[in-house]
Motif scaffolding. Structure first.
Motif, PDB file in Angstrom:
ATOM      1  N   THR A   1      48.314  73.584-102.823  1.00 19.50           N
ATOM      2  CA  THR A   1      48.653  73.298-104.226  1.00 19.50           C
ATOM      3  C   THR A   1      48.124  74.348-105.198  1.00 19.50           C
ATOM      4  O   THR A   1      48.340  74.223-106.400  1.00 19.50           O
ATOM      5  CB  THR A   1      48.117  71.920-104.676  1.00 19.50           C
ATOM      6  N   SER A   2      47.440  75.372-104.692  1.00 18.52           N
ATOM      7  CA  SER A   2      46.742  76.215-105.674  1.00 18.52           C
ATOM      8  C   SER A   2      47.660  77.154-106.446  1.00 18.52           C
ATOM      9  O   SER A   2      47.232  77.743-107.431  1.00 18.52           O
ATOM     10  CB  SER A   2      45.568  76.957-105.046  1.00 18.52           C
ATOM     11  N   ALA A   3      48.921  77.272-106.028  1.00 14.91           N
ATOM     12  CA  ALA A   3      49.845  78.083-106.839  1.00 14.91           C
ATOM     13  C   ALA A   3      50.701  77.212-107.759  1.00 14.91           C
ATOM     14  O   ALA A   3      51.641  77.692-108.375  1.00 14.91           O
ATOM     15  CB  ALA A   3      50.730  78.916-105.917  1.00 14.91           C
ATOM     16  N   LEU A   4      50.360  75.925-107.843  1.00 13.11           N
ATOM     17  CA  LEU A   4      51.231  74.990-108.571  1.00 13.11           C
ATOM     18  C   LEU A   4      50.611  74.516-109.879  1.00 13.11           C
ATOM     19  O   LEU A   4      49.389  74.451-110.002  1.00 13.11           O
ATOM     20  CB  LEU A   4      51.506  73.760-107.695  1.00 13.11           C
ATOM     21  N   ASP A   5      51.471  74.146-110.829  1.00 12.91           N
ATOM     22  CA  ASP A   5      50.931  73.578-112.067  1.00 12.91           C
ATOM     23  C   ASP A   5      50.480  72.133-111.795  1.00 12.91           C
ATOM     24  O   ASP A   5      50.789  71.571-110.745  1.00 12.91           O
ATOM     25  CB  ASP A   5      51.947  73.685-113.208  1.00 12.91           C
ATOM     26  N   PRO A   6      49.712  71.553-112.740  1.00 15.63           N
ATOM     27  CA  PRO A   6      49.083  70.245-112.459  1.00 15.63           C
ATOM     28  C   PRO A   6      50.065  69.149-112.055  1.00 15.63           C
ATOM     29  O   PRO A   6      49.773  68.348-111.171  1.00 15.63           O
ATOM     30  CB  PRO A   6      48.393  69.896-113.779  1.00 15.63           C
TER      31      PRO A   6
ATOM     32  N   GLN B   1      39.326  65.573-106.512  1.00 18.05           N
ATOM     33  CA  GLN B   1      39.680  64.149-106.509  1.00 18.05           C
ATOM     34  C   GLN B   1      40.324  63.781-105.173  1.00 18.05           C
ATOM     35  O   GLN B   1      40.059  62.728-104.604  1.00 18.05           O
ATOM     36  CB  GLN B   1      40.625  63.806-107.680  1.00 18.05           C
ATOM     37  N   PHE B   2      41.155  64.695-104.685  1.00 18.30           N
ATOM     38  CA  PHE B   2      41.785  64.490-103.382  1.00 18.30           C
ATOM     39  C   PHE B   2      40.696  64.442-102.295  1.00 18.30           C
ATOM     40  O   PHE B   2      40.678  63.540-101.449  1.00 18.30           O
ATOM     41  CB  PHE B   2      42.779  65.626-103.107  1.00 18.30           C
ATOM     42  N   ALA B   3      39.788  65.405-102.340  1.00 14.40           N
ATOM     43  CA  ALA B   3      38.715  65.449-101.332  1.00 14.40           C
ATOM     44  C   ALA B   3      37.902  64.151-101.351  1.00 14.40           C
ATOM     45  O   ALA B   3      37.593  63.576-100.312  1.00 14.40           O
ATOM     46  CB  ALA B   3      37.809  66.658-101.589  1.00 14.40           C
ATOM     47  N   LYS B   4      37.614  63.692-102.564  1.00 13.29           N
ATOM     48  CA  LYS B   4      36.788  62.481-102.708  1.00 13.29           C
ATOM     49  C   LYS B   4      37.492  61.237-102.194  1.00 13.29           C
ATOM     50  O   LYS B   4      36.894  60.401-101.545  1.00 13.29           O
ATOM     51  CB  LYS B   4      36.506  62.259-104.195  1.00 13.29           C
ATOM     52  N   HIS B   5      38.770  61.113-102.556  1.00 15.56           N
ATOM     53  CA  HIS B   5      39.433  59.829-102.327  1.00 15.56           C
ATOM     54  C   HIS B   5      40.254  59.775-101.050  1.00 15.56           C
ATOM     55  O   HIS B   5      40.525  58.699-100.538  1.00 15.56           O
ATOM     56  CB  HIS B   5      40.300  59.460-103.538  1.00 15.56           C
ATOM     57  N   VAL B   6      40.659  60.925-100.527  1.00 16.80           N
ATOM     58  CA  VAL B   6      41.542  60.897 -99.355  1.00 16.80           C
ATOM     59  C   VAL B   6      40.826  61.385 -98.092  1.00 16.80           C
ATOM     60  O   VAL B   6      41.081  60.890 -97.003  1.00 16.80           O
ATOM     61  CB  VAL B   6      42.815  61.729 -99.615  1.00 16.80           C
ATOM     62  N   ALA B   7      39.915  62.343 -98.236  1.00 16.81           N
ATOM     63  CA  ALA B   7      39.272  62.893 -97.039  1.00 16.81           C
ATOM     64  C   ALA B   7      38.295  61.899 -96.436  1.00 16.81           C
ATOM     65  O   ALA B   7      37.669  61.115 -97.152  1.00 16.81           O
ATOM     66  CB  ALA B   7      38.536  64.182 -97.398  1.00 16.81           C
TER      67      ALA B   7
ATOM     68  N   THR C   1      51.210  69.821-108.582  1.00 16.33           N
ATOM     69  CA  THR C   1      50.066  69.595-107.703  1.00 16.33           C
ATOM     70  C   THR C   1      49.947  68.121-107.385  1.00 16.33           C
ATOM     71  O   THR C   1      49.800  67.720-106.228  1.00 16.33           O
ATOM     72  CB  THR C   1      48.768  70.093-108.377  1.00 16.33           C
ATOM     73  N   SER C   2      50.058  67.287-108.415  1.00 16.35           N
ATOM     74  CA  SER C   2      49.846  65.868-108.157  1.00 16.35           C
ATOM     75  C   SER C   2      50.988  65.295-107.315  1.00 16.35           C
ATOM     76  O   SER C   2      50.767  64.420-106.476  1.00 16.35           O
ATOM     77  CB  SER C   2      49.606  65.099-109.457  1.00 16.35           C
ATOM     78  N   GLU C   3      52.206  65.828-107.459  1.00 13.99           N
ATOM     79  CA  GLU C   3      53.314  65.376-106.596  1.00 13.99           C
ATOM     80  C   GLU C   3      53.027  65.687-105.129  1.00 13.99           C
ATOM     81  O   GLU C   3      53.246  64.857-104.249  1.00 13.99           O
ATOM     82  CB  GLU C   3      54.620  66.092-106.983  1.00 13.99           C
ATOM     83  N   VAL C   4      52.537  66.901-104.887  1.00  7.92           N
ATOM     84  CA  VAL C   4      52.260  67.298-103.500  1.00  7.92           C
ATOM     85  C   VAL C   4      51.082  66.495-102.937  1.00  7.92           C
ATOM     86  O   VAL C   4      51.127  66.007-101.808  1.00  7.92           O
ATOM     87  CB  VAL C   4      51.994  68.827-103.416  1.00  7.92           C
ATOM     88  N   LEU C   5      50.052  66.318-103.760  1.00  4.23           N
ATOM     89  CA  LEU C   5      48.881  65.575-103.282  1.00  4.23           C
ATOM     90  C   LEU C   5      49.235  64.126-102.959  1.00  4.23           C
ATOM     91  O   LEU C   5      48.715  63.540-102.008  1.00  4.23           O
ATOM     92  CB  LEU C   5      47.739  65.630-104.307  1.00  4.23           C
ATOM     93  N   LYS C   6      50.138  63.562-103.764  1.00  7.49           N
ATOM     94  CA  LYS C   6      50.571  62.184-103.503  1.00  7.49           C
ATOM     95  C   LYS C   6      51.207  62.068-102.117  1.00  7.49           C
ATOM     96  O   LYS C   6      50.968  61.113-101.383  1.00  7.49           O
ATOM     97  CB  LYS C   6      51.589  61.746-104.575  1.00  7.49           C
ATOM     98  N   ILE C   7      51.999  63.077-101.781  1.00  6.40           N
ATOM     99  CA  ILE C   7      52.643  63.072-100.457  1.00  6.40           C
ATOM    100  C   ILE C   7      51.589  63.189 -99.352  1.00  6.40           C
ATOM    101  O   ILE C   7      51.634  62.467 -98.355  1.00  6.40           O
ATOM    102  CB  ILE C   7      53.669  64.213-100.366  1.00  6.40           C
ATOM    103  N   LEU C   8      50.624  64.059 -99.565  1.00  6.28           N
ATOM    104  CA  LEU C   8      49.579  64.208 -98.546  1.00  6.28           C
ATOM    105  C   LEU C   8      48.789  62.911 -98.393  1.00  6.28           C
ATOM    106  O   LEU C   8      48.406  62.525 -97.288  1.00  6.28           O
ATOM    107  CB  LEU C   8      48.636  65.362 -98.905  1.00  6.28           C
ATOM    108  N   GLU C   9      48.579  62.231 -99.513  1.00  7.63           N
ATOM    109  CA  GLU C   9      47.841  60.968 -99.460  1.00  7.63           C
ATOM    110  C   GLU C   9      48.621  59.927 -98.645  1.00  7.63           C
ATOM    111  O   GLU C   9      48.052  59.213 -97.819  1.00  7.63           O
ATOM    112  CB  GLU C   9      47.571  60.470-100.880  1.00  7.63           C
TER     113      GLU C   9
END
Ligand SMILES: Nc1ncnc2c1ncn2[C@@H]1O[C@H](COP(=O)(O)OP(=O)(O)O)[C@@H](O)[C@H]1O
Ligand SMILES: [Mg+2]
Length: 242
Positions: free
Chosen positions: A163-168, A196-202, A171-179
């Motif tokens: 997600t680091s090349a993406l706007d916020p 937030q992803f690391a905290k809540h999903v990992a 980013t949140s769309e992609v993270l939602k899919i990973l979650e």
């Protein structure tokens, strides 16, 4: 599933991984954290056989990356998605998703296309089957890249700052899919600065620093106890605004 055993990796005089050992099993999400240049990408690339290792061994599902003949199977077992994943530019989305399953897994076209529709739905892009890569936003391209990796039934996904090349918003769309994938039990090894992803999903956090795993903890412990006790980690988290 993935055993990294005493791995050493240098580029010229620069030793990037120093006697690095870690095991990943097939459950849950492991986040690799650490300052830039500490060897996170190199570790993922070594696991996938994109870089050779100088010492030690990496065993993926029983196969060593040191044997060239194992690399095809290892790459099937570990799907990799990068910061900027390049879709095949001459193929539309559907063809991007179905090409490798048809060629490498000998899936028939109809079956591959049915499966592609399922994964396109999963990443919320079923309307884009006919699109070419230049008709997709960066976030959409990454979601397609994730779907394309999943088409190969990998045992684990290796995700390098996807997600680091993406706007916020993207980013949140992609993270939602990973979650969602994490909830479905897909094993992921993930380099990210999204705390937030690391905290809540990992389930597990590995903090890499100067070529070693300076911490290897449950996410809960990492963000509560370890950050207080380890000055280096406290500084890193403060630096990235967490
Ligand atoms: N192909 C390469 N040739 C030379 N040096 C490299 C190569 N790949 C990575 N490096 C160096 O290895 C170090 C670790 O890189 P990398 O694994 O990309 O770190 P990270 O992903 O943690 O930021 C960096 O100093 C980088 O410049
Ligand atoms: Mg990197």
């Amino acid at each position: 599933m993935i055993e990294v055993k005493n791995v050493t990796k240098s580029f010229g005089d620069l030793t990037v991984l120093k006697d690095f050992s870690v095991d990943f099993n097939q459950e849950g999400v492991t986040v690799l954290l650490g300052p830039s240049g500490t060897g996170k990408s190199t570790l993922l690339r070594c696991i996938n056989g994109l870089e050779t290792i100088d010492g030690g061994d990496i065993i993926v599902n029983g196969l060593s990356v040191k044997e060239k003949k194992n690399l095809r199977q290892i790459r099937l077992d570990c799907g990799m998605v990068f910061q900027r994943t390049v879709l095949f530019p001459h193929l539309n989305v559907m063809q991007n998703l179905t090409m490798s399953p048809i060629k490498l897994l000998k899936m028939n076209k109809k079956e591959a296309e049915e499966k592609a529709v399922l994964y396109l739905k999963k990443v919320g892009l079923e309307s884009k089957a006919k699109a070419m890569h230049n008709e997709l936003s960066g976030g959409e391209q990454q979601r397609i890249a994730i779907a394309r990796a999943l088409m190969m039934n990998p045992k684990a996904l290796l995700l390098d700052e996807v997600t680091s090349a993406l706007d916020p918003e993207m980013t949140s769309e992609v993270l939602k899919i990973l979650e969602t994938l994490a909830q479905e039990g897909v094993c992921m090894l993930c380099v990210t600065h999204e705390m937030q992803f690391a905290k809540h999903v990992a389930s597990r956090i590995i903090f890499m620093d100067k070529g070693i795993a300076a911490a290897d903890e449950t996410a809960e412990n990492f963000f509560s106890v370890v950050r207080k006790e380890n000055e280096r980690i406290a500084k890193f988290l403060q630096f990235i605004g967490e």
